[in-house]
Design a protein around this motif. Sequence first.
Motif, PDB file in Angstrom:
ATOM      1  N   ALA A 137       0.826  -1.208   0.000  1.00  0.00           N
ATOM      2  CA  ALA A 137       0.000   0.000   0.000  1.00  0.00           C
ATOM      3  C   ALA A 137       0.861   1.258   0.000  1.00  0.00           C
ATOM      4  N   TYR A 138       1.883   1.262   0.839  1.00  0.00           N
ATOM      5  CA  TYR A 138       2.723   2.457   0.927  1.00  0.00           C
ATOM      6  C   TYR A 138       3.690   2.561  -0.240  1.00  0.00           C
ATOM      7  N   LEU A 139       4.056   1.442  -0.842  1.00  0.00           N
ATOM      8  CA  LEU A 139       4.855   1.507  -2.059  1.00  0.00           C
ATOM      9  C   LEU A 139       4.058   2.179  -3.175  1.00  0.00           C
ATOM     10  N   ALA A 140       2.775   1.804  -3.294  1.00  0.00           N
ATOM     11  CA  ALA A 140       1.915   2.434  -4.296  1.00  0.00           C
ATOM     12  C   ALA A 140       1.796   3.928  -4.045  1.00  0.00           C
ATOM     13  N   PHE A 141       1.635   4.288  -2.786  1.00  0.00           N
ATOM     14  CA  PHE A 141       1.510   5.701  -2.437  1.00  0.00           C
ATOM     15  C   PHE A 141       2.798   6.452  -2.766  1.00  0.00           C
TER      16      PHE A 141
END
Length: 260
Positions: free
Chosen positions: A79-83
């Motif tokens: 999720a945070y990689l996508a963000f």
Amino acid sequence: MQPGNPDVVPARLKSSVDYLIIALIVGAAISVQLLFISLPEDDLGPTVFVASLISSAAVSAASFVIAKRYWGTHIFGKAYLAFALGYLCYFVAEVLYYSFDLYLGIEPYPSVADIFFFALYPFSLIHLILNIHFFCPKLSLKQKTWLIAFPALVLTLYAYTSFLEFEEPNFDFYYGIIFVLGASVVLSYAILGASIFRKGVLGVAWLLLVVGILVSTVGDVWYYYLEVFEEYSDLHPVNVMWFVSDFLIIYALAKHRKIF
């Protein structure tokens, strides 16, 4: 979340908002805008360019740090990689936009920079969907209706307003619809996330992050309305919203790292 098992989430995360920091964030964003207003015209563009780059780069870098911290988890690392990738694209978009405008004499809207601006929406949406569906795997009929009805309403209002201005469905009309659709879908998920996270399921840190996304996407929708009427400039107050958003997101990411 326990250090050895980051996907195990307590019923309520113990955290609180430091309202002094929130006040400082709003004050800092307003101060930046006042600085822009005080600058000579020749210095305005380069200063906005640098400020925008620093702001978006800081969000991306902080997101990569959190993604690395939780990379071994089932949801949060992805999720945070996508963000982080979304804000990296936004950083690239800012570089292209202001380079075209300030140094190459090319009209930056529309341009290839818009591809990277738009990329923020799917990456942000991935982040929101992964988190929302992890903590609320089954959405209610009311929530599903909201995710459809809200973007439809925003898009209808934009289409009606822009059609009245352009008097025909021209390139600018359809081009704007693409971006408003992306922004309104992200905004609908951000509002849904805020309604879920405020109950303590995810804690204050996630709520702050979602509010930051919400502020940013409201600013985006406002921006595309401004473009319809050719009223946007580097001095427009909508810029304050984007800076507030970035500062809120950085604060939220800092709380994520501190809490868990």
